[in-house]
Design a protein around this motif. Structure first.
Motif, PDB file in Angstrom:
ATOM      1  N   LEU A  54      79.444 122.701  44.353  1.00 31.29           N
ATOM      2  CA  LEU A  54      78.925 121.341  44.341  1.00 31.29           C
ATOM      3  C   LEU A  54      77.515 121.373  43.775  1.00 31.29           C
ATOM      4  CD1 LEU A  54      80.087 120.161  47.863  1.00 31.29           C
ATOM      5  CD2 LEU A  54      80.949 119.369  45.666  1.00 31.29           C
ATOM      6  N   PRO A  55      77.074 120.285  43.168  1.00 28.49           N
ATOM      7  CA  PRO A  55      75.719 120.271  42.617  1.00 28.49           C
ATOM      8  C   PRO A  55      74.675 120.263  43.729  1.00 28.49           C
ATOM      9  CG  PRO A  55      76.686 118.095  42.474  1.00 28.49           C
ATOM     10  CD  PRO A  55      77.767 119.023  42.957  1.00 28.49           C
ATOM     11  N   ASP A  56      73.486 120.637  43.369  1.00 28.97           N
ATOM     12  CA  ASP A  56      72.338 120.533  44.247  1.00 28.97           C
ATOM     13  C   ASP A  56      72.156 119.047  44.602  1.00 28.97           C
ATOM     14  OD1 ASP A  56      69.476 121.434  45.079  1.00 28.97           O
ATOM     15  OD2 ASP A  56      69.173 119.779  43.670  1.00 28.97           O
ATOM     16  N   PRO A  57      71.758 118.700  45.827  1.00 24.71           N
ATOM     17  CA  PRO A  57      71.626 117.287  46.217  1.00 24.71           C
ATOM     18  C   PRO A  57      70.738 116.469  45.283  1.00 24.71           C
ATOM     19  CG  PRO A  57      71.491 118.660  48.158  1.00 24.71           C
ATOM     20  CD  PRO A  57      71.510 119.589  46.973  1.00 24.71           C
ATOM     21  N   VAL A  58      69.590 117.017  44.902  1.00 23.21           N
ATOM     22  CA  VAL A  58      68.689 116.271  44.015  1.00 23.21           C
ATOM     23  C   VAL A  58      69.334 116.083  42.648  1.00 23.21           C
ATOM     24  CG1 VAL A  58      66.431 116.285  42.865  1.00 23.21           C
ATOM     25  CG2 VAL A  58      66.614 116.962  45.277  1.00 23.21           C
ATOM     26  N   GLU A  59      70.012 117.109  42.154  1.00 23.64           N
ATOM     27  CA  GLU A  59      70.707 116.974  40.870  1.00 23.64           C
ATOM     28  C   GLU A  59      71.830 115.948  40.956  1.00 23.64           C
ATOM     29  OE1 GLU A  59      69.688 118.160  37.951  1.00 23.64           O
ATOM     30  OE2 GLU A  59      67.992 118.926  39.100  1.00 23.64           O
ATOM     31  N   ALA A  60      72.507 115.894  42.093  1.00 20.02           N
ATOM     32  CA  ALA A  60      73.564 114.890  42.280  1.00 20.02           C
ATOM     33  C   ALA A  60      72.970 113.481  42.222  1.00 20.02           C
ATOM     34  CB  ALA A  60      74.284 115.107  43.611  1.00 20.02           C
ATOM     35  N   ILE A  61      71.820 113.292  42.853  1.00 13.82           N
ATOM     36  CA  ILE A  61      71.158 111.976  42.826  1.00 13.82           C
ATOM     37  C   ILE A  61      70.722 111.642  41.409  1.00 13.82           C
ATOM     38  CG2 ILE A  61      69.132 110.674  43.598  1.00 13.82           C
ATOM     39  CD1 ILE A  61      69.321 112.334  46.243  1.00 13.82           C
ATOM     40  N   LYS A  62      70.092 112.589  40.739  1.00 13.17           N
ATOM     41  CA  LYS A  62      69.610 112.346  39.366  1.00 13.17           C
ATOM     42  C   LYS A  62      70.773 112.053  38.416  1.00 13.17           C
ATOM     43  CE  LYS A  62      65.271 114.889  39.662  1.00 13.17           C
ATOM     44  NZ  LYS A  62      64.495 116.045  39.179  1.00 13.17           N
ATOM     45  N   TYR A  63      71.875 112.764  38.576  1.00 15.05           N
ATOM     46  CA  TYR A  63      73.047 112.511  37.747  1.00 15.05           C
ATOM     47  C   TYR A  63      73.554 111.087  37.982  1.00 15.05           C
ATOM     48  CZ  TYR A  63      77.791 112.774  35.926  1.00 15.05           C
ATOM     49  OH  TYR A  63      78.954 112.521  35.245  1.00 15.05           O
ATOM     50  N   HIS A  64      73.647 110.699  39.250  1.00 19.42           N
ATOM     51  CA  HIS A  64      74.111 109.348  39.577  1.00 19.42           C
ATOM     52  C   HIS A  64      73.164 108.299  38.993  1.00 19.42           C
ATOM     53  CE1 HIS A  64      76.451 106.451  41.881  1.00 19.42           C
ATOM     54  NE2 HIS A  64      75.308 105.846  42.108  1.00 19.42           N
ATOM     55  N   MET A  65      71.875 108.560  39.075  1.00 17.60           N
ATOM     56  CA  MET A  65      70.886 107.632  38.503  1.00 17.60           C
ATOM     57  C   MET A  65      71.103 107.497  37.000  1.00 17.60           C
ATOM     58  SD  MET A  65      67.465 108.830  40.574  1.00 17.60           S
ATOM     59  CE  MET A  65      66.354 107.784  39.606  1.00 17.60           C
ATOM     60  N   ASP A  66      71.266 108.625  36.337  1.00 18.66           N
ATOM     61  CA  ASP A  66      71.456 108.625  34.883  1.00 18.66           C
ATOM     62  C   ASP A  66      72.724 107.876  34.489  1.00 18.66           C
ATOM     63  OD1 ASP A  66      70.764 109.571  32.180  1.00 18.66           O
ATOM     64  OD2 ASP A  66      72.595 110.776  32.394  1.00 18.66           O
ATOM     65  N   GLN A  67      73.821 108.131  35.199  1.00 21.94           N
ATOM     66  CA  GLN A  67      75.100 107.510  34.878  1.00 21.94           C
ATOM     67  C   GLN A  67      75.112 106.007  35.129  1.00 21.94           C
ATOM     68  OE1 GLN A  67      77.843 109.175  33.405  1.00 21.94           O
ATOM     69  NE2 GLN A  67      76.111 110.533  33.104  1.00 21.94           N
ATOM     70  N   ASN A  68      74.261 105.549  36.044  1.00 27.97           N
ATOM     71  CA  ASN A  68      74.265 104.136  36.416  1.00 27.97           C
ATOM     72  C   ASN A  68      73.011 103.392  35.989  1.00 27.97           C
ATOM     73  OD1 ASN A  68      76.840 103.810  38.105  1.00 27.97           O
ATOM     74  ND2 ASN A  68      75.937 105.696  38.860  1.00 27.97           N
ATOM     75  N   GLY A  69      72.179 104.029  35.172  1.00 26.24           N
ATOM     76  CA  GLY A  69      70.968 103.385  34.667  1.00 26.24           C
ATOM     77  C   GLY A  69      69.984 103.004  35.766  1.00 26.24           C
ATOM     78  N   LEU A  70      69.902 103.831  36.794  1.00 30.83           N
ATOM     79  CA  LEU A  70      69.001 103.539  37.913  1.00 30.83           C
ATOM     80  C   LEU A  70      67.638 104.183  37.700  1.00 30.83           C
ATOM     81  CD1 LEU A  70      71.443 104.140  40.916  1.00 30.83           C
ATOM     82  CD2 LEU A  70      70.862 101.956  39.830  1.00 30.83           C
ATOM     83  N   GLN A  71      66.625 103.540  38.232  1.00 26.67           N
ATOM     84  CA  GLN A  71      65.260 104.052  38.231  1.00 26.67           C
ATOM     85  C   GLN A  71      64.922 104.511  39.644  1.00 26.67           C
ATOM     86  OE1 GLN A  71      63.354 104.278  35.423  1.00 26.67           O
ATOM     87  NE2 GLN A  71      65.236 103.603  34.408  1.00 26.67           N
TER      88      GLN A  71
END
Length: 125
Positions: A54-71
């Motif tokens: 599984l990805p690192d928790p912070v990387e999982a958050i950053k990936y989700h942000m990137d995929q959903n255009g979140l800041q």
């Protein structure tokens, strides 16, 4: 339908080649049924021989942000203040159980990705 278990890399490659030939098989036909069974065998083989961490928790958050255009400011309702969001994203603060729950429920990030211990936390001293 004679199907044998996958016991070696050679068997694995052979089954992959057969799957390639069956990719256009229609559902509920002998060829479609064979394809389903072979794919299930390959998935089991790959899970056993090529496990994915599984990805690192912070990387999982950053990936989700990137995929959903979140800041980062979009994470405030889930993590807390703007400062706290930046601390988490810069790995200066760990996620709490409450943050994990909010990120999972609110953004759909898999909880398993958020609760994985980091490398430095998981190593014995």
């Amino acid at each position: 339908m004679d199907i044998l278990p996958i016991k070696s890399q050679r068997d694995y490659r052979k089954v992959l080649k057969e799957i390639e030939g069956l990719m256009m098989a229609k559902r509920n036909t002998p060829e479609g049924d064979r394809l389903d069974v072979l794919v299930t065998l390959v998935e089991a083989w790959e899970r056993k021989h090529y496990p994915m961490d599984l990805p690192d928790p912070v990387e999982a958050i950053k990936y989700h942000m990137d995929q959903n255009g979140l800041q980062p400011r979009d994470l405030i309702p889930f993590i807390g203040s703007r400062n706290r969001v930046h601390e988490v994203l810069n790995r200066r603060r760990s996620l709490t159980l409450k943050m994990i729950w909010r990120l999972h429920e609110g953004l759909g990030i898999p909880a398993e990705s958020l609760i994985k211990m980091g490398q430095e936390q998981g190593q014995a001293a």
